[in-house]
Scaffold this motif. Structure first.
Motif, PDB file in Angstrom:
ATOM      1  N   UNK A 208      45.950  28.673  37.015  1.00 43.25           N
ATOM      2  CA  UNK A 208      45.776  29.217  35.664  1.00 43.25           C
ATOM      3  C   UNK A 208      44.941  30.494  35.712  1.00 43.25           C
ATOM      4  N   UNK A 209      43.842  30.469  36.466  1.00 42.03           N
ATOM      5  CA  UNK A 209      42.941  31.618  36.529  1.00 42.03           C
ATOM      6  C   UNK A 209      43.623  32.832  37.150  1.00 42.03           C
ATOM      7  N   UNK A 210      44.425  32.600  38.186  1.00 44.24           N
ATOM      8  CA  UNK A 210      45.059  33.723  38.879  1.00 44.24           C
ATOM      9  C   UNK A 210      46.175  34.353  38.051  1.00 44.24           C
ATOM     10  N   UNK A 211      46.795  33.578  37.174  1.00 51.64           N
ATOM     11  CA  UNK A 211      47.833  34.124  36.299  1.00 51.64           C
ATOM     12  C   UNK A 211      47.291  34.518  34.930  1.00 51.64           C
ATOM     13  N   UNK A 212      45.997  34.345  34.730  1.00 50.27           N
ATOM     14  CA  UNK A 212      45.352  34.785  33.501  1.00 50.27           C
ATOM     15  C   UNK A 212      45.325  36.321  33.495  1.00 50.27           C
ATOM     16  N   UNK A 213      45.859  36.971  32.449  1.00 51.90           N
ATOM     17  CA  UNK A 213      45.839  38.445  32.415  1.00 51.90           C
ATOM     18  C   UNK A 213      44.442  39.034  32.584  1.00 51.90           C
ATOM     19  N   UNK A 214      43.416  38.321  32.116  1.00 54.06           N
ATOM     20  CA  UNK A 214      42.043  38.799  32.279  1.00 54.06           C
ATOM     21  C   UNK A 214      41.731  38.985  33.760  1.00 54.06           C
ATOM     22  N   UNK A 215      42.153  38.036  34.587  1.00 56.51           N
ATOM     23  CA  UNK A 215      41.881  38.110  36.025  1.00 56.51           C
ATOM     24  C   UNK A 215      42.526  39.331  36.651  1.00 56.51           C
ATOM     25  N   UNK A 216      43.744  39.655  36.225  1.00 55.76           N
ATOM     26  CA  UNK A 216      44.422  40.826  36.780  1.00 55.76           C
ATOM     27  C   UNK A 216      43.669  42.101  36.439  1.00 55.76           C
ATOM     28  N   UNK A 217      43.210  42.226  35.204  1.00 59.54           N
ATOM     29  CA  UNK A 217      42.478  43.435  34.793  1.00 59.54           C
ATOM     30  C   UNK A 217      41.147  43.533  35.531  1.00 59.54           C
ATOM     31  N   UNK A 218      40.452  42.402  35.676  1.00 60.03           N
ATOM     32  CA  UNK A 218      39.188  42.400  36.412  1.00 60.03           C
ATOM     33  C   UNK A 218      39.410  42.806  37.864  1.00 60.03           C
ATOM     34  N   UNK A 219      40.428  42.218  38.502  1.00 58.48           N
ATOM     35  CA  UNK A 219      40.722  42.541  39.902  1.00 58.48           C
ATOM     36  C   UNK A 219      41.104  44.011  40.053  1.00 58.48           C
ATOM     37  N   UNK A 220      41.875  44.536  39.098  1.00 56.61           N
ATOM     38  CA  UNK A 220      42.266  45.946  39.155  1.00 56.61           C
ATOM     39  C   UNK A 220      41.042  46.847  39.033  1.00 56.61           C
ATOM     40  N   UNK A 221      40.131  46.484  38.138  1.00 57.02           N
ATOM     41  CA  UNK A 221      38.923  47.288  37.953  1.00 57.02           C
ATOM     42  C   UNK A 221      38.054  47.253  39.204  1.00 57.02           C
ATOM     43  N   UNK A 222      37.925  46.082  39.808  1.00 57.96           N
ATOM     44  CA  UNK A 222      37.144  45.990  41.041  1.00 57.96           C
ATOM     45  C   UNK A 222      37.782  46.813  42.156  1.00 57.96           C
TER      46      UNK A 222
END
Length: 273
Positions: A208-222
């Motif tokens: 769930x966490x890995x497919x959460x759009x929030x996680x993608x944006x956070x990972x992209x920002x990092x």
């Protein structure tokens, strides 16, 4: 009824009017911005300094705070969703939106002005939060192009969430019911990689966490800002290609919410008690 093209001067005038009205509300109520920042700033202090040593493990706690800051920036942008929803809901239920509808203006102009104003105020909150992160030891390790891309991503994320908030406020017309959605939204944000790597999470929660759009944006920002921390080799696609995944998620969010908002604003009627 007179039809007005969205490229006409009337569209831009109406959008600018709606934009200015929201900014005026923030100017006369500066506490709204403080409230938006309060929870993320508290999270930064709590997780960065109180729990930072334990969460960092054998690593440097300062490195963990650098890892944490991009996630908190995304959290700041996401926390504005409920405020946007409340503003849209209040305008619809008070009859203000109906007064706009009585004018020969395109339905897009009012929500567009609201979304742009919320994006601007969100940008101000992000600047302040970046300063707090820098004071906590966060440093950017990126090229100017990557920094510009990171800023653009954050603003686009806030813009997309502004439309999502307007959509939520327009669809859920009951104010009390809308207020009850805030904990659900915050919970969805927390089930992500904002604070810790998804690698430490149990199976279903990790998916769930890995497919959460929030996680993608956070990972992209990092990735764009050179924050420490590695993406697990067996991570889901959104974390392995976070910039692409973020673009897909945000485009999908706008494609879903904008038509719904236009339908709601085109048929809105005030609900009087």
């Amino acid at each position: 009824m007179t039809t007005i093209d969205s490229r006409s001067p009337a569209f831009f005038t109406a959008t600018a009017t709606a934009f200015g009205r929201i900014l005026s509300a923030y100017r006369h109520s500066p506490g709204l911005l403080a409230i938006t920042l309060a929870a993320p700033a508290g999270m930064m202090l709590l997780f960065g300094f109180v729990f930072g040593g334990a969460l960092a493990g054998t690593a440097d706690a300062a490195a963990y705070r650098s890892y944490l800051t991009p996630g908190v920036l995304v959290l700041v942008a996401a926390m504005g969703l409920t405020a946007t929803a409340s503003t849209a809901n209040a305008d619809l239920n008070s009859g203000l939106t109906d007064r706009f509808r009585a004018l020969p203006l395109p339905a897009l102009s009012v929500p567009a002005g609201l979304a742009l104003a919320e994006t601007l105020t969100g940008g101000i909150a992000l600047i302040i939060m970046s300063g707090i992160g820098a004071a906590a030891g966060w440093r950017i390790d990126a090229t100017p192009v990557e920094i510009v891309a990171a800023v653009a991503l954050l603003l686009l994320f806030r813009f997309a969430l502004s439309w999502a908030g307007i959509c939520l406020g327009a669809v859920i017309r009951d104010e009390q019911m809308l207020q009850q959605t805030a904990p659900l939204i915050f919970g969805a944000i927390m089930f992500s990689n904002v604070f810790v790597s998804t690698e430490t999470m149990p199976g279903p929660l990790r998916v769930f966490a890995e497919w959460n759009p929030i996680s993608a944006v956070v990972a992209a920002l990092r990735e764009l800002l050179g924050a420490p921390g590695m993406v697990p080799a067996d991570a889901a696609w959104p974390l392995r290609e976070p910039v692409t995944a973020s673009a897909v998620w945000l485009t999908a969010a706008l494609a879903v919410t904008v038509p719904v908002v236009l339908r709601q604003y085109g048929s809105a009627r005030p609900q009087r008690s």
